[in-house]
Scaffold this motif. Structure first.
Motif, PDB file in Angstrom:
ATOM      1  N   SER A  52       0.833  -1.203   0.000  1.00  0.00           N
ATOM      2  CA  SER A  52       0.000   0.000   0.000  1.00  0.00           C
ATOM      3  C   SER A  52       0.864   1.248   0.000  1.00  0.00           C
ATOM      4  CB  SER A  52      -0.907   0.009   1.234  1.00  0.00           C
ATOM      5  OG  SER A  52      -0.134   0.077   2.418  1.00  0.00           O
ATOM      6  N   GLU A  53       0.333   2.325  -0.534  1.00  0.00           N
ATOM      7  CA  GLU A  53       1.048   3.586  -0.594  1.00  0.00           C
ATOM      8  C   GLU A  53       1.341   4.112   0.809  1.00  0.00           C
ATOM      9  OE1 GLU A  53       3.029   6.848  -2.044  1.00  0.00           O
ATOM     10  OE2 GLU A  53       2.384   5.023  -3.080  1.00  0.00           O
ATOM     11  N   SER A  54       0.377   3.989   1.719  1.00  0.00           N
ATOM     12  CA  SER A  54       0.566   4.509   3.075  1.00  0.00           C
ATOM     13  C   SER A  54       1.696   3.786   3.794  1.00  0.00           C
ATOM     14  CB  SER A  54      -0.724   4.382   3.883  1.00  0.00           C
ATOM     15  OG  SER A  54      -1.139   3.024   3.954  1.00  0.00           O
ATOM     16  N   MET A  55       1.814   2.475   3.606  1.00  0.00           N
ATOM     17  CA  MET A  55       2.869   1.716   4.283  1.00  0.00           C
ATOM     18  C   MET A  55       4.227   1.967   3.637  1.00  0.00           C
ATOM     19  SD  MET A  55       2.920   0.029   6.972  1.00  0.00           S
ATOM     20  CE  MET A  55       4.182  -0.823   7.902  1.00  0.00           C
TER      21      MET A  55
ATOM     22  N   LYS B 239       5.172   4.813   2.530  1.00  0.00           N
ATOM     23  CA  LYS B 239       5.603   6.077   3.124  1.00  0.00           C
ATOM     24  C   LYS B 239       6.173   5.858   4.521  1.00  0.00           C
ATOM     25  CE  LYS B 239       2.418   9.086   0.567  1.00  0.00           C
ATOM     26  NZ  LYS B 239       1.254  10.010   0.672  1.00  0.00           N
ATOM     27  N   VAL B 240       5.571   4.933   5.273  1.00  0.00           N
ATOM     28  CA  VAL B 240       6.067   4.609   6.612  1.00  0.00           C
ATOM     29  C   VAL B 240       7.484   4.058   6.541  1.00  0.00           C
ATOM     30  CG1 VAL B 240       5.788   3.016   8.558  1.00  0.00           C
ATOM     31  CG2 VAL B 240       3.812   4.271   7.687  1.00  0.00           C
ATOM     32  N   LEU B 241       7.711   3.105   5.627  1.00  0.00           N
ATOM     33  CA  LEU B 241       9.041   2.511   5.495  1.00  0.00           C
ATOM     34  C   LEU B 241      10.058   3.530   5.003  1.00  0.00           C
ATOM     35  CD1 LEU B 241       8.565  -1.111   4.106  1.00  0.00           C
ATOM     36  CD2 LEU B 241       8.720  -0.297   6.446  1.00  0.00           C
ATOM     37  N   ALA B 242       9.629   4.415   4.127  1.00  0.00           N
ATOM     38  CA  ALA B 242      10.543   5.463   3.639  1.00  0.00           C
ATOM     39  C   ALA B 242      10.968   6.371   4.787  1.00  0.00           C
ATOM     40  CB  ALA B 242       9.865   6.276   2.538  1.00  0.00           C
ATOM     41  N   ALA B 243      10.024   6.722   5.646  1.00  0.00           N
ATOM     42  CA  ALA B 243      10.335   7.563   6.807  1.00  0.00           C
ATOM     43  C   ALA B 243      11.260   6.829   7.772  1.00  0.00           C
ATOM     44  CB  ALA B 243       9.057   7.980   7.517  1.00  0.00           C
ATOM     45  N   ALA B 244      11.013   5.540   7.976  1.00  0.00           N
ATOM     46  CA  ALA B 244      11.848   4.737   8.877  1.00  0.00           C
ATOM     47  C   ALA B 244      13.278   4.632   8.346  1.00  0.00           C
ATOM     48  CB  ALA B 244      11.243   3.348   9.046  1.00  0.00           C
TER      49      ALA B 244
ATOM     50  N   LEU C   4      10.050  12.789  23.435  1.00  0.00           N
ATOM     51  CA  LEU C   4       9.827  11.551  22.685  1.00  0.00           C
ATOM     52  C   LEU C   4       9.434  11.822  21.239  1.00  0.00           C
ATOM     53  CD1 LEU C   4       7.698   9.535  25.290  1.00  0.00           C
ATOM     54  CD2 LEU C   4      10.164   9.387  24.914  1.00  0.00           C
ATOM     55  N   ASN C   5       8.681  12.895  21.035  1.00  0.00           N
ATOM     56  CA  ASN C   5       8.029  13.151  19.754  1.00  0.00           C
ATOM     57  C   ASN C   5       8.900  13.962  18.800  1.00  0.00           C
ATOM     58  OD1 ASN C   5       5.712  12.839  18.102  1.00  0.00           O
ATOM     59  ND2 ASN C   5       5.133  14.963  18.514  1.00  0.00           N
ATOM     60  N   VAL C   6      10.203  13.651  18.734  1.00  0.00           N
ATOM     61  CA  VAL C   6      11.086  14.376  17.818  1.00  0.00           C
ATOM     62  C   VAL C   6      10.757  13.998  16.378  1.00  0.00           C
ATOM     63  CG1 VAL C   6      13.477  14.746  17.120  1.00  0.00           C
ATOM     64  CG2 VAL C   6      12.920  14.500  19.547  1.00  0.00           C
ATOM     65  N   VAL C   7      10.694  12.674  16.115  1.00  0.00           N
ATOM     66  CA  VAL C   7      10.306  12.197  14.789  1.00  0.00           C
ATOM     67  C   VAL C   7       9.155  11.193  14.964  1.00  0.00           C
ATOM     68  CG1 VAL C   7      11.025  11.057  12.665  1.00  0.00           C
ATOM     69  CG2 VAL C   7      12.671  12.448  13.944  1.00  0.00           C
ATOM     70  N   PRO C   8       7.907  11.645  14.795  1.00  0.00           N
ATOM     71  CA  PRO C   8       6.773  10.714  14.925  1.00  0.00           C
ATOM     72  C   PRO C   8       6.515   9.973  13.615  1.00  0.00           C
ATOM     73  CG  PRO C   8       5.972  12.948  14.625  1.00  0.00           C
ATOM     74  CD  PRO C   8       7.476  13.041  14.633  1.00  0.00           C
ATOM     75  N   ILE C   9       6.234   8.693  13.709  1.00  0.00           N
ATOM     76  CA  ILE C   9       5.857   7.887  12.540  1.00  0.00           C
ATOM     77  C   ILE C   9       4.584   7.129  12.907  1.00  0.00           C
ATOM     78  CG2 ILE C   9       6.505   6.015  10.983  1.00  0.00           C
ATOM     79  CD1 ILE C   9       9.415   6.692  11.453  1.00  0.00           C
ATOM     80  N   THR C  10       3.533   7.372  12.158  1.00  0.00           N
ATOM     81  CA  THR C  10       2.251   6.717  12.427  1.00  0.00           C
ATOM     82  C   THR C  10       2.053   5.553  11.467  1.00  0.00           C
ATOM     83  OG1 THR C  10       1.270   8.801  13.193  1.00  0.00           O
ATOM     84  CG2 THR C  10      -0.238   7.034  12.571  1.00  0.00           C
ATOM     85  N   ILE C  11       1.840   4.371  12.027  1.00  0.00           N
ATOM     86  CA  ILE C  11       1.579   3.184  11.222  1.00  0.00           C
ATOM     87  C   ILE C  11       0.069   3.026  11.096  1.00  0.00           C
ATOM     88  CG2 ILE C  11       1.977   0.711  10.973  1.00  0.00           C
ATOM     89  CD1 ILE C  11       4.335   0.978  12.853  1.00  0.00           C
ATOM     90  N   PRO C  12      -0.463   3.066   9.892  1.00  0.00           N
ATOM     91  CA  PRO C  12      -1.916   2.976   9.728  1.00  0.00           C
ATOM     92  C   PRO C  12      -2.425   1.582  10.078  1.00  0.00           C
ATOM     93  CG  PRO C  12      -0.834   2.924   7.596  1.00  0.00           C
ATOM     94  CD  PRO C  12       0.236   3.207   8.603  1.00  0.00           C
ATOM     95  N   PRO C  13      -3.673   1.470  10.536  1.00  0.00           N
ATOM     96  CA  PRO C  13      -4.256   0.155  10.823  1.00  0.00           C
ATOM     97  C   PRO C  13      -4.432  -0.647   9.544  1.00  0.00           C
ATOM     98  CG  PRO C  13      -5.921   1.863  10.996  1.00  0.00           C
ATOM     99  CD  PRO C  13      -4.617   2.565  10.829  1.00  0.00           C
TER     100      PRO C  13
ATOM    101  N   ARG D 191      -5.590  -2.012   2.805  1.00  0.00           N
ATOM    102  CA  ARG D 191      -6.077  -3.329   2.399  1.00  0.00           C
ATOM    103  C   ARG D 191      -5.193  -3.985   1.339  1.00  0.00           C
ATOM    104  NH1 ARG D 191     -10.750  -4.775   4.573  1.00  0.00           N
ATOM    105  NH2 ARG D 191     -11.910  -3.170   5.679  1.00  0.00           N
ATOM    106  N   ASP D 192      -4.418  -3.183   0.635  1.00  0.00           N
ATOM    107  CA  ASP D 192      -3.501  -3.768  -0.354  1.00  0.00           C
ATOM    108  C   ASP D 192      -2.442  -4.655   0.306  1.00  0.00           C
ATOM    109  OD1 ASP D 192      -4.848  -2.495  -2.326  1.00  0.00           O
ATOM    110  OD2 ASP D 192      -3.405  -0.864  -2.592  1.00  0.00           O
ATOM    111  N   ASP D 193      -2.252  -4.484   1.625  1.00  0.00           N
ATOM    112  CA  ASP D 193      -1.239  -5.272   2.334  1.00  0.00           C
ATOM    113  C   ASP D 193      -1.794  -6.586   2.882  1.00  0.00           C
ATOM    114  OD1 ASP D 193       0.624  -3.283   1.900  1.00  0.00           O
ATOM    115  OD2 ASP D 193       0.222  -2.276   3.806  1.00  0.00           O
TER     116      ASP D 193
END
Length: 465
Positions: A160-163, A165-170, A318-327, A332-334
């Motif tokens: 999925s596109e949202s995930m 983006k999460v991995l790119a940020a990580a 704690l919140n210097v770099v926040p990364i939100t993982i979508p539910p 659904r592509d995942d």
């Protein structure tokens, strides 16, 4: 002594001298005080001086002049036995020197004989080999690290596109030591993402210490985090114990469920983050720990701060770099790629050949997965274990997963209710989904195709926060 005897001795010495010089080797003889008494012609060529000019000189003076160092004479005098070492000449040439003691009939050390071989080229080869070995080891470690990193990233399915983006940020944040706060519902994969960040960082060779802040009793949290000295309290281990913070030095400290910390323990964590130092319980010596901090929570910490349940100063630390993982329901592509990944793992683990019927896959794609990836993982394992067929059929799904509730494609199949009620139910569900996915009512309105005031009014109507 008559003249004939003297002539004989001199003739013998001339013969020994010729033999000595014919060897074409660097041979040097000194008294125990370092005075040179014999020297071969080759010695002069080795050291770049006149051989005869060395006679009567002290090796200690020659060392001070920079001709060569270290010296064989003092080593042999001290050890009274054979010594071998590498000597460096003024021009950088390397000699492998061997020094030998010479004793008289009464066992008194009278002379030191030394000889050498030029090993400059061998030393350069050795240095080159050591450098090459070190480079090979460095490359091997980098390959192992890349292998681990790729293995970890492969576990994080991101179709999925949202995930993605999460991995790119990580990946972006892994290269620096900034504090990272992972946000998302329980079971979305926060721990796996934390491990991926660690394994892609320069601290990958260090420990990854996970602390479940919600599972440790409040009264024991300080002892578990900072450790304690022996006998500091009843039940303490005799020799004391290192805490999580100390164990994480050189690596990553992962505070999972950080939102569950009490206000009292939040103060202790804040001080630890600020100074990277602490005292063990019962200890008087300050301990420092060099760790990288990653935190995670399924709570909305910003709301907890507003409700005075979480310290604002700790939140901002704690919140210097926040990364939100979508539910999972929002990516659904995942779902199906995750199903195949888990199926492959568990069929190998339990040594059972299983595949899913298409209807089962379709059903899995439609479900809401309130427990997210963890729930999906558990269901796949359960089906692999309990199913008796190689193709797992829909009837093997546990009862809660067979129901049609929450499935848009079936419209819930509640034909006995009024149309207006069904429409309201679907409308409410769509609003809930949009609220979870988008942060602003303006974005929600754009996606849903209605005005922003209508979104605000409907959220209030269905009491959706």
């Amino acid at each position: 002594m008559n003249k004939g005897a003297v002539d004989l001795i001199m003739a013998e010495w001339d013969e020994y001298k010729k033999i000595l010089h014919s060897l074409q080797e660097d041979i040097l003889v000194t008294r125990v005080d370092g005075t040179i008494v014999k020297v071969s012609e080759a010695t002069g060529a080795v050291y770049g001086v006149d051989a005869e000019g060395l006679m009567g000189r002290s090796v200690y003076d020659l060392e001070k002049e920079g001709l060569f160092t270290p010296l064989a004479t003092p080593m042999v005098v001290e050890s009274r036995e054979r010594v071998t070492f590498v000597q460096t000449l003024s021009g950088g040439k390397k000699l492998l020197v061997t020094g030998l003691p010479v004793f008289d009939e009464e066992g008194v050390l009278t002379r030191v004989v030394s000889y050498s071989h030029d090993v400059t080229e061998l030393m350069e080869i050795k240095a080159g080999m050591e450098e090459m070995t070190a480079e090979i080891e460095r490359v091997r470690q980098e390959l192992n690290l890349l292998k681990k990193q790729n293995q970890r990233e492969e576990k994080m399915v991101a179709k999925s596109e949202s995930m993605r983006k999460v991995l790119a940020a990580a990946n972006q944040v892994a290269g620096v030591d900034a504090n990272v706060l992972l946000l998302g519902e329980s079971g979305v994969g926060k721990t796996e993402l934390a491990k991926m960040i660690h394994e892609k960082s320069e601290r990958a060779g260090g420990p990854f210490i996970e602390v479940n802040c919600g599972a440790i009793p409040e009264s024991l949290f300080e002892a578990e985090l900072f450790g304690y000295e022996g006998g500091s309290f009843t039940g303490a281990i005799k020799g004391g114990k290192k805490g999580f913070a100390e164990l994480a030095s050189g690596g990553t400290l992962f505070l999972d469920e950080v939102g569950e910390l009490s206000l009292q323990n939040q103060v202790k964590v804040l001080k630890l983050i600020q100074s990277k130092s602490f005292y063990r319980i019962g200890g008087r010596k300050e301990t420092t720990s060099d760790f990288r901090l990653i935190s995670a929570t399924n709570r909305k910490l910003s709301r907890s701060v507003e409700d005075k349940q979480f310290r604002s100063d700790l939140y901002f630390r704690l919140n210097v770099v926040p990364i939100t993982i979508p539910p999972l329901r929002e990516r659904r592509d995942d779902i199906i790629p995750l199903v195949h990944r888990f199926l492959e793992h568990f069929t190998a683990f339990y040594n059972r050949k299983r595949i899913f019927h298409n209807e089962v896959l379709n059903r899995m794609h439609e479900l809401e997965w309130k427990g997210n990836v963890r729930e999906l993982l558990n269901l796949v394992e359960r089906l692999v274990v309990i199913s008796q067929k190689s193709v797992i059929p829909p009837e093997d799904l546990p009862e809660p997963y067979r129901k049609e509730e929450g499935s848009y494609s079936k419209m819930n199949n509640k034909w006995d209710e009024p149309l207006a009620v069904s429409l309201e139910r679907v409308e409410k569900e769509r609003l809930i989904q949009a609220r979870r996915k988008y942060k602003t009512t303006t974005k929600m309105a754009s996606v849903l195709g209605i005005s922003q005031p209508s979104v605000v009014r409907k959220l209030k109507k269905y009491q959706i926060d």
